[in-house]
Design a protein around this motif. Structure first.
Motif, PDB file in Angstrom:
ATOM      1  N   GLU A  63      -2.096   0.680   7.852  1.00 40.84           N
ATOM      2  CA  GLU A  63      -1.302  -0.371   7.681  1.00 40.84           C
ATOM      3  C   GLU A  63      -0.047  -0.210   6.414  1.00 40.84           C
ATOM      4  O   GLU A  63       0.768  -0.786   6.697  1.00 40.84           O
ATOM      5  CB  GLU A  63      -2.154  -1.517   6.716  1.00 40.84           C
ATOM      6  CG  GLU A  63      -1.560  -2.775   6.427  1.00 40.84           C
ATOM      7  CD  GLU A  63      -1.968  -3.604   5.344  1.00 40.84           C
ATOM      8  OE1 GLU A  63      -3.262  -3.413   4.769  1.00 40.84           O
ATOM      9  OE2 GLU A  63      -1.144  -4.106   4.640  1.00 40.84           O
TER      10      GLU A  63
ATOM     11  N   HIS B 230       2.473  -7.224   4.616  1.00 38.73           N
ATOM     12  CA  HIS B 230       1.335  -6.780   4.763  1.00 38.73           C
ATOM     13  C   HIS B 230       0.746  -7.025   6.293  1.00 38.73           C
ATOM     14  O   HIS B 230       1.466  -7.981   6.998  1.00 38.73           O
ATOM     15  CB  HIS B 230       0.059  -7.345   3.748  1.00 38.73           C
ATOM     16  CG  HIS B 230       0.153  -6.632   2.306  1.00 38.73           C
ATOM     17  ND1 HIS B 230      -0.771  -5.903   2.139  1.00 38.73           N
ATOM     18  CD2 HIS B 230       1.354  -6.830   1.327  1.00 38.73           C
ATOM     19  CE1 HIS B 230      -0.317  -5.476   0.681  1.00 38.73           C
ATOM     20  NE2 HIS B 230       0.832  -6.098   0.351  1.00 38.73           N
ATOM     21  N   ALA B 231      -0.458  -6.455   6.609  1.00 40.29           N
ATOM     22  CA  ALA B 231      -1.033  -6.858   7.649  1.00 40.29           C
ATOM     23  C   ALA B 231      -2.587  -6.944   7.452  1.00 40.29           C
ATOM     24  O   ALA B 231      -2.942  -6.311   6.669  1.00 40.29           O
ATOM     25  CB  ALA B 231      -0.878  -5.737   8.736  1.00 40.29           C
TER      26      ALA B 231
ATOM     27  N   HIS C  54       0.707  -1.243   0.015  1.00 38.94           N
ATOM     28  CA  HIS C  54      -0.117  -0.062   0.017  1.00 38.94           C
ATOM     29  C   HIS C  54       0.753   1.289  -0.080  1.00 38.94           C
ATOM     30  O   HIS C  54       2.182   1.251  -0.114  1.00 38.94           O
ATOM     31  CB  HIS C  54      -0.879   0.051   1.148  1.00 38.94           C
ATOM     32  CG  HIS C  54      -1.726  -1.410   1.303  1.00 38.94           C
ATOM     33  ND1 HIS C  54      -2.670  -1.637   0.226  1.00 38.94           N
ATOM     34  CD2 HIS C  54      -1.682  -2.434   2.156  1.00 38.94           C
ATOM     35  CE1 HIS C  54      -3.247  -2.944   0.540  1.00 38.94           C
ATOM     36  NE2 HIS C  54      -2.583  -3.444   1.525  1.00 38.94           N
TER      37      HIS C  54
ATOM     38  N   GLY D  19      -5.645  -0.815   1.788  1.00 43.49           N
ATOM     39  CA  GLY D  19      -5.171  -1.464   2.983  1.00 43.49           C
ATOM     40  C   GLY D  19      -6.171  -1.350   4.291  1.00 43.49           C
ATOM     41  O   GLY D  19      -7.081  -0.602   4.016  1.00 43.49           O
TER      42      GLY D  19
END
Ligand SMILES: [Zn+2]
Length: 238
Positions: A68, A123-124, A33, A58
């Protein structure tokens, strides 16, 4: 002296191919992102008529309020430092959170151009269920012409990195997942994985991931897994 000089010159020349091969080892780190989503579309694979938006933007921390994109970058920059200390060259897809997100084809092309030994996407996760938590790692599903050249190595990398990331963070193990619909996977010509470190929609994991200590844990786990995948000693991560 002249003779010693010649010997040294020959020794240097002989050692050059190995040194050059060593220095070519590149890992591309891709913090997911950016500051803003990107609603433009792009084909999900080479020659595909199916298109997806470039970036939905995100998630964000329900407790911390952290974006994020910012968390991914913090971990990515820490990972870069650890890998560089371990003698691995790192190319970042981005080093700031600013502006509209580039597309996933653009991210894959950075990895392809670098000839990356691994394209590591950070990522999360987010969910409508605040109880959803844990770490998981995604890798490309097998599709002839798109991912057959990177499928096996991506899967191997996913297994190794997931194990190290999960044990570094101590979150529940959600395992591995194959994805056929990720543009950034289908355009990649190098082994590629995407880690979902934890859930920013879970207050516990969000609060932990927002701390420098857990960002360091994540980077350390990713570094160790990456080195293990590359056949190097994970202890080099420190
Ligand atoms: Zn994401």
């Amino acid at each position: 002296m002249a003779r010693l000089g010649l010997v040294l010159l020959v020794a240097t020349l002989l050692s050059m191919p190995a040194a050059a091969a060593q220095s070519r080892l590149v890992v591309v780190v891709d913090p997911g992102h950016d500051l803003r989503a990107n609603g433009q579309t792009e084909p999900i694979g080479p020659g595909s008529s199916t298109r997806k938006i470039k970036d939905g933007g995100g998630t964000h921390g329900v407790a911390s309020g952290l974006r994020e994109a910012d968390l991914n970058l913090k971990v990515g920059l820490r990972l870069r430092a650890l890998l560089q200390n371990a003698g691995v060259n790192v190319v970042m897809t981005r080093t700031r959170t600013a502006g509209a997100s580039m597309g996933n084809i653009a991210r894959a092309r950075i990895a392809n151009r670098a000839g990356a030994a691994l394209f590591l996407r950070i990522h999360a996760d987010g969910s409508t269920d605040p109880a959803a938590r844990g770490t998981h790692t995604l890798y490309p599903a097998l599709r002839r012409g798109w991912t057959d050249d990177v499928y096996a190595e991506s899967k191997r990398a996913a297994r190794i990195v997931q194990a190290d990331l999960r044990s570094a963070l101590g979150f529940p193990d959600r395992g591995l997942q194959e994805r056929a619909d990720f543009t950034g996977f289908n355009w990649s010509d190098v082994p590629v994985i995407l880690v979902e470190m934890g859930f920013m929609t879970n207050p516990t994991e969000d609060r932990l991931l927002a701390t420098a200590a857990y960002q360091r844990r994540a980077a350390l786990g990713l570094c160790r897994g990456t080195l293990r995948y590359l056949g190097r000693a994970p202890a080099l991560c420190g």
